[in-house]
Write a protein that holds these residues in place. Structure first.
Motif: not given
Length: 211
Positions: A62-66
Motif C-alpha cells: 500500500g501507500t504510506t505518506s508522511d
C-alpha cells in the motif's frame, strides 16, 4: 575504490551535519535524561533543514505518506535488507530501545512510529521488506519506492548512498550514511538517536523527547 567512497561519503555528510552532531551530544548523555529541565530544553536538531514530505510503498504493497503520522513522533532509519552487518545491528538496538521505552511507558506505542526506508529499491520490494522488518519490531514499517522517489527522500533527509563500484551482480553492497532520526509530531527534526548505544540509552532518548 571502496575506501575512497567511504571517505567521500563521510566527509560530505560531516560537512552537512557536523554542527548538529555537536549540539546533540548532550542529548545522547544518559546521565542527563532524568532532569525535567533537560526534557524542556530545546531539541538538538530544532530548526535544522532535515526532512520533508514523502509518499512511498509500504511492506504490504500500500501507500504510506508522511501525513499518515501527523500527531506522532517518528523514528526514521535508512538502510537496506541485504546489508550484511551494519543495518541489522543498528535496527536491532534501535528497536530494542523502543521496546524498552514502550515497556516502561505504554503510551510510547501510541506516540512513536518507527520507519525503515530502503536505499536499495531495486531489491527491496514490499515482500522482501515485510519479511525483514518483522524480525525487529511488530510496528516497524518498511518503505520502498522507485529509485527516483528514494533519491528524493534521501536528499531531504541528508542520507548519502551508492552502490559499490565493483557491483556487477545482484549480490552488490550499498554504502550509505548512518543516521537514526527522531522527528516530532509535525515532522520537525528533534534529535539523533544513539544507534550505536545501548537499548537503555536509546530508550532514555526516546522518552526524553517523545512526551
Amino acid at each position: 575504490m571502496m575506501n575512497n567512497f567511504n571517505f567521500s561519503l563521510k566527509s560530505a555528510f560531516s560537512a552537512a551535519i557536523s554542527v548538529l552532531l555537536v549540539s546533540s551530544l548532550a542529548a545522547c548523555n544518559p546521565a542527563s535524561t532524568g532532569a525535567s529541565s533537560d526534557r524542556q530544553a530545546e531539541a538538538p536538531l530544532a530548526g535544522a533543514e532535515i526532512g520533508g514530505s514523502f509518499s512511498l510503498v509500504n511492506q504490504d504493497g500500500g501507500t504510506t505518506s508522511d501525513s499518515d503520522f501527523a500527531g506522532q513522533y517518528r523514528i526514521m532509519y535508512f538502510g537496506y535488507s541485504y546489508c550484511p552487518d551494519v543495518c541489522p545491528i543498528d535496527l536491532q538496538k534501535l528497536m530494542q530501545g523502543l521496546a524498552l521505552a514502550e515497556k516502561e511507558d505504554s503510551e510510547i506505542a501510541k506516540r512513536v512510529q518507527p520507519l525503515f526506508i530502503t536505499i536499495d529499491p531495486e531489491r527491496d520490494q514490499p515482500e522482501q521488506l515485510k519479511q525483514y522488518v518483522s524480525a525487529f519490531h511488530p510496528r516497524l514499517i518498511g518503505l520502498t519506492g522507485s529509485p527516483e522517489q528514494i533519491a528524493d527522500i534521501a536528499g531531504k533527509y541528508l542520507i548519502l548512498y551508492g552502490k559499490r563500484d565493483d557491483a556487477d551482480t545482484t549480490e552488490y553492497l550499498v554504502d550509505h550514511s548512518r543516521q537514526a532520526y527522531l522527528f516530532g509530531k509535525n515532522g520537525e527534526p528533534i534529535a539523533l538517536l544513539p544507534y550505536d548505544g545501548t537499548p537503555r540509552e536509546i530508550a532514555d532518548e526516546i522518552k526524553r523527547w517523545a512526551t
